[in-house]
Design a protein around this motif. Structure first.
Motif, PDB file in Angstrom:
ATOM      1  N   HIS A  15       0.820  -1.213   0.000  1.00 49.05           N
ATOM      2  CA  HIS A  15       0.000   0.000   0.000  1.00 49.05           C
ATOM      3  C   HIS A  15       0.856   1.266   0.000  1.00 49.05           C
ATOM      4  CE1 HIS A  15      -3.475  -2.471   0.618  1.00 49.05           C
ATOM      5  NE2 HIS A  15      -2.918  -3.003   1.682  1.00 49.05           N
ATOM      6  N   ASP A  16       2.180   1.096  -0.039  1.00 45.34           N
ATOM      7  CA  ASP A  16       3.099   2.229   0.029  1.00 45.34           C
ATOM      8  C   ASP A  16       4.052   2.156  -1.159  1.00 45.34           C
ATOM      9  OD1 ASP A  16       4.918   4.199   0.652  1.00 45.34           O
ATOM     10  OD2 ASP A  16       5.645   3.256   2.491  1.00 45.34           O
ATOM     11  N   ASP A  17       3.676   2.805  -2.248  1.00 45.51           N
ATOM     12  CA  ASP A  17       4.471   2.727  -3.471  1.00 45.51           C
ATOM     13  C   ASP A  17       5.881   3.280  -3.304  1.00 45.51           C
ATOM     14  OD1 ASP A  17       2.370   1.534  -4.782  1.00 45.51           O
ATOM     15  OD2 ASP A  17       1.639   3.412  -5.664  1.00 45.51           O
ATOM     16  N   ALA A  18       6.115   4.121  -2.305  1.00 46.24           N
ATOM     17  CA  ALA A  18       7.438   4.691  -2.091  1.00 46.24           C
ATOM     18  C   ALA A  18       8.362   3.728  -1.347  1.00 46.24           C
ATOM     19  CB  ALA A  18       7.319   5.999  -1.312  1.00 46.24           C
ATOM     20  N   SER A  19       7.818   2.678  -0.770  1.00 43.20           N
ATOM     21  CA  SER A  19       8.610   1.736   0.004  1.00 43.20           C
ATOM     22  C   SER A  19       9.539   0.933  -0.903  1.00 43.20           C
ATOM     23  CB  SER A  19       7.672   0.779   0.750  1.00 43.20           C
ATOM     24  OG  SER A  19       8.368  -0.361   1.187  1.00 43.20           O
ATOM     25  N   ALA A  20      10.772   0.739  -0.462  1.00 43.86           N
ATOM     26  CA  ALA A  20      11.724  -0.074  -1.229  1.00 43.86           C
ATOM     27  C   ALA A  20      11.198  -1.491  -1.395  1.00 43.86           C
ATOM     28  CB  ALA A  20      13.083  -0.094  -0.521  1.00 43.86           C
ATOM     29  N   LEU A  21      10.541  -2.006  -0.392  1.00 43.84           N
ATOM     30  CA  LEU A  21       9.992  -3.362  -0.468  1.00 43.84           C
ATOM     31  C   LEU A  21       8.861  -3.425  -1.481  1.00 43.84           C
ATOM     32  CD1 LEU A  21      10.550  -6.089   0.845  1.00 43.84           C
ATOM     33  CD2 LEU A  21       8.905  -5.515   2.610  1.00 43.84           C
ATOM     34  N   ALA A  22       8.054  -2.382  -1.550  1.00 40.92           N
ATOM     35  CA  ALA A  22       6.967  -2.348  -2.536  1.00 40.92           C
ATOM     36  C   ALA A  22       7.516  -2.239  -3.949  1.00 40.92           C
ATOM     37  CB  ALA A  22       6.026  -1.187  -2.239  1.00 40.92           C
ATOM     38  N   ARG A  23       8.626  -1.511  -4.133  1.00 40.99           N
ATOM     39  CA  ARG A  23       9.217  -1.388  -5.468  1.00 40.99           C
ATOM     40  C   ARG A  23       9.678  -2.746  -5.987  1.00 40.99           C
ATOM     41  NH1 ARG A  23      11.174   3.351  -3.274  1.00 40.99           N
ATOM     42  NH2 ARG A  23      13.227   2.467  -2.895  1.00 40.99           N
ATOM     43  N   CYS A  24      10.061  -3.638  -5.105  1.00 41.38           N
ATOM     44  CA  CYS A  24      10.438  -4.989  -5.524  1.00 41.38           C
ATOM     45  C   CYS A  24       9.220  -5.754  -6.032  1.00 41.38           C
ATOM     46  CB  CYS A  24      11.061  -5.766  -4.374  1.00 41.38           C
ATOM     47  SG  CYS A  24      12.734  -5.274  -4.029  1.00 41.38           S
ATOM     48  N   SER A  25       8.041  -5.343  -5.605  1.00 39.39           N
ATOM     49  CA  SER A  25       6.849  -6.072  -6.002  1.00 39.39           C
ATOM     50  C   SER A  25       6.434  -5.786  -7.439  1.00 39.39           C
ATOM     51  CB  SER A  25       5.681  -5.793  -5.046  1.00 39.39           C
ATOM     52  OG  SER A  25       5.179  -4.500  -5.253  1.00 39.39           O
ATOM     53  N   GLY A  26       6.923  -4.696  -8.037  1.00 38.97           N
ATOM     54  CA  GLY A  26       6.603  -4.382  -9.426  1.00 38.97           C
ATOM     55  C   GLY A  26       6.963  -5.521 -10.373  1.00 38.97           C
ATOM     56  N   PRO A  27       8.212  -5.977 -10.351  1.00 34.49           N
ATOM     57  CA  PRO A  27       8.577  -7.107 -11.208  1.00 34.49           C
ATOM     58  C   PRO A  27       7.798  -8.383 -10.859  1.00 34.49           C
ATOM     59  CG  PRO A  27      10.548  -5.974 -10.445  1.00 34.49           C
ATOM     60  CD  PRO A  27       9.386  -5.386  -9.703  1.00 34.49           C
ATOM     61  N   MET A  28       7.481  -8.557  -9.583  1.00 35.17           N
ATOM     62  CA  MET A  28       6.694  -9.732  -9.187  1.00 35.17           C
ATOM     63  C   MET A  28       5.285  -9.648  -9.772  1.00 35.17           C
ATOM     64  SD  MET A  28       8.317 -11.911  -7.208  1.00 35.17           S
ATOM     65  CE  MET A  28       7.081 -12.645  -6.165  1.00 35.17           C
ATOM     66  N   ARG A  29       4.701  -8.471  -9.746  1.00 38.91           N
ATOM     67  CA  ARG A  29       3.359  -8.288 -10.327  1.00 38.91           C
ATOM     68  C   ARG A  29       3.382  -8.573 -11.825  1.00 38.91           C
ATOM     69  NH1 ARG A  29      -0.545  -5.518  -7.350  1.00 38.91           N
ATOM     70  NH2 ARG A  29       0.202  -4.874  -5.321  1.00 38.91           N
ATOM     71  N   GLU A  30       4.403  -8.086 -12.506  1.00 42.00           N
ATOM     72  CA  GLU A  30       4.513  -8.342 -13.944  1.00 42.00           C
ATOM     73  C   GLU A  30       4.637  -9.835 -14.226  1.00 42.00           C
ATOM     74  OE1 GLU A  30       7.631  -6.011 -15.744  1.00 42.00           O
ATOM     75  OE2 GLU A  30       6.965  -4.210 -14.681  1.00 42.00           O
ATOM     76  N   ALA A  31       5.483 -10.505 -13.460  1.00 39.33           N
ATOM     77  CA  ALA A  31       5.683 -11.945 -13.659  1.00 39.33           C
ATOM     78  C   ALA A  31       4.393 -12.710 -13.399  1.00 39.33           C
ATOM     79  CB  ALA A  31       6.794 -12.442 -12.733  1.00 39.33           C
ATOM     80  N   GLY A  32       3.737 -12.385 -12.304  1.00 39.13           N
ATOM     81  CA  GLY A  32       2.482 -13.054 -11.973  1.00 39.13           C
ATOM     82  C   GLY A  32       1.375 -12.719 -12.960  1.00 39.13           C
ATOM     83  N   SER A  33       1.362 -11.485 -13.442  1.00 39.55           N
ATOM     84  CA  SER A  33       0.347 -11.080 -14.417  1.00 39.55           C
ATOM     85  C   SER A  33       0.443 -11.906 -15.694  1.00 39.55           C
ATOM     86  CB  SER A  33       0.485  -9.597 -14.772  1.00 39.55           C
ATOM     87  OG  SER A  33       0.054  -8.808 -13.707  1.00 39.55           O
ATOM     88  N   ALA A  34       1.665 -12.166 -16.135  1.00 36.90           N
ATOM     89  CA  ALA A  34       1.836 -12.960 -17.358  1.00 36.90           C
ATOM     90  C   ALA A  34       1.266 -14.365 -17.169  1.00 36.90           C
ATOM     91  CB  ALA A  34       3.316 -13.028 -17.736  1.00 36.90           C
ATOM     92  N   LEU A  35       1.525 -14.956 -16.008  1.00 37.35           N
ATOM     93  CA  LEU A  35       0.995 -16.297 -15.734  1.00 37.35           C
ATOM     94  C   LEU A  35      -0.523 -16.266 -15.576  1.00 37.35           C
ATOM     95  CD1 LEU A  35       3.743 -17.460 -13.236  1.00 37.35           C
ATOM     96  CD2 LEU A  35       3.343 -18.398 -15.524  1.00 37.35           C
ATOM     97  N   LEU A  36      -1.028 -15.259 -14.881  1.00 31.19           N
ATOM     98  CA  LEU A  36      -2.469 -15.128 -14.687  1.00 31.19           C
ATOM     99  C   LEU A  36      -3.181 -14.912 -16.021  1.00 31.19           C
ATOM    100  CD1 LEU A  36      -5.020 -14.813 -12.974  1.00 31.19           C
ATOM    101  CD2 LEU A  36      -4.365 -12.402 -12.612  1.00 31.19           C
ATOM    102  N   THR A  37      -2.639 -14.056 -16.855  1.00 33.89           N
ATOM    103  CA  THR A  37      -3.249 -13.790 -18.168  1.00 33.89           C
ATOM    104  C   THR A  37      -3.332 -15.064 -18.997  1.00 33.89           C
ATOM    105  OG1 THR A  37      -2.506 -11.500 -18.140  1.00 33.89           O
ATOM    106  CG2 THR A  37      -3.022 -12.448 -20.299  1.00 33.89           C
TER     107      THR A  37
END
Length: 188
Positions: free
Chosen positions: A115-137
């Protein structure tokens, strides 16, 4: 993934590397809420040095878990070739749950960071979302998963499953049962 800045002095790089190594040990032993002062002390530096390299706990967690995230990204690319898109998605989600369960408190930190886009930990989730999105799609296009399901919801669910399993250490099968229930709810 957070990396040492280019041009970092050799002594600063060594300090940073020792901090990440000691943080990994401390998080494994005491969970994601381990004392940062203890991490700095064990790395042989002051707390100010820790904060110069990692301005907050999420930045340090992000550096510690960069390797595991990288492994999850590689695994997602491998699973894109699986002829069973839904199975591939579930396999990857299971790996995400395993990763989030490795350190006590990580699942909670991942959930709060989402819920905090400025967080370093949240920034790591961007690539994870992309990877998961490809599998989900792929799974959605195959008709195996309902169209309204989002990767953000799935990643929150996986973190919640990891958190529930962490809170119930006497039931090692809980995470798998909960993931099975989740998958049943995803089906088209």
């Amino acid at each position: 993934m957070p990396a040492p800045p280019a041009g970092m002095r050799a002594d600063a790089r060594r300090n940073r590397d020792r901090l990440v190594t000691e943080a990994r040990t401390a998080f494994a032993r005491n969970g994601a809420d381990a004392s940062l002062e203890d991490v700095a002390k064990r790395a042989g530096v002051g707390i100010g040095t820790l904060y110069r390299h990692f301005p907050n706990r999420h930045a340090l967690l992000s550096a510690v878990f960069a390797d595991a995230v990288s492994d999850l990204l590689v695994r997602s690319r491998e699973l894109l070739d699986d002829p069973r898109p839904c199975t591939a998605l579930v396999t990857w989600l299971r790996a995400v749950i395993t990763h989030a369960s490795e350190y006590r408190g990580l699942a909670r930190a991942l959930m709060s960071a989402s819920h905090d886009d400025a967080s370093a930990l949240a920034r790591c989730s961007g690539p994870m979302r992309e990877a998961g999105s490809a599998l989900l799609t792929r799974a959605q296009e195959a008709g195996a998963v309902r169209p309204g399901v989002s990767i953000g919801d799935l990643l929150q669910l996986t973190n919640a499953i990891a958190l529930a399993a962490e809170e119930t250490p006497g039931d090692p099968e809980l995470a798998d049962r909960m993931l099975t229930l989740t998958v049943r709810g995803l089906k088209a």
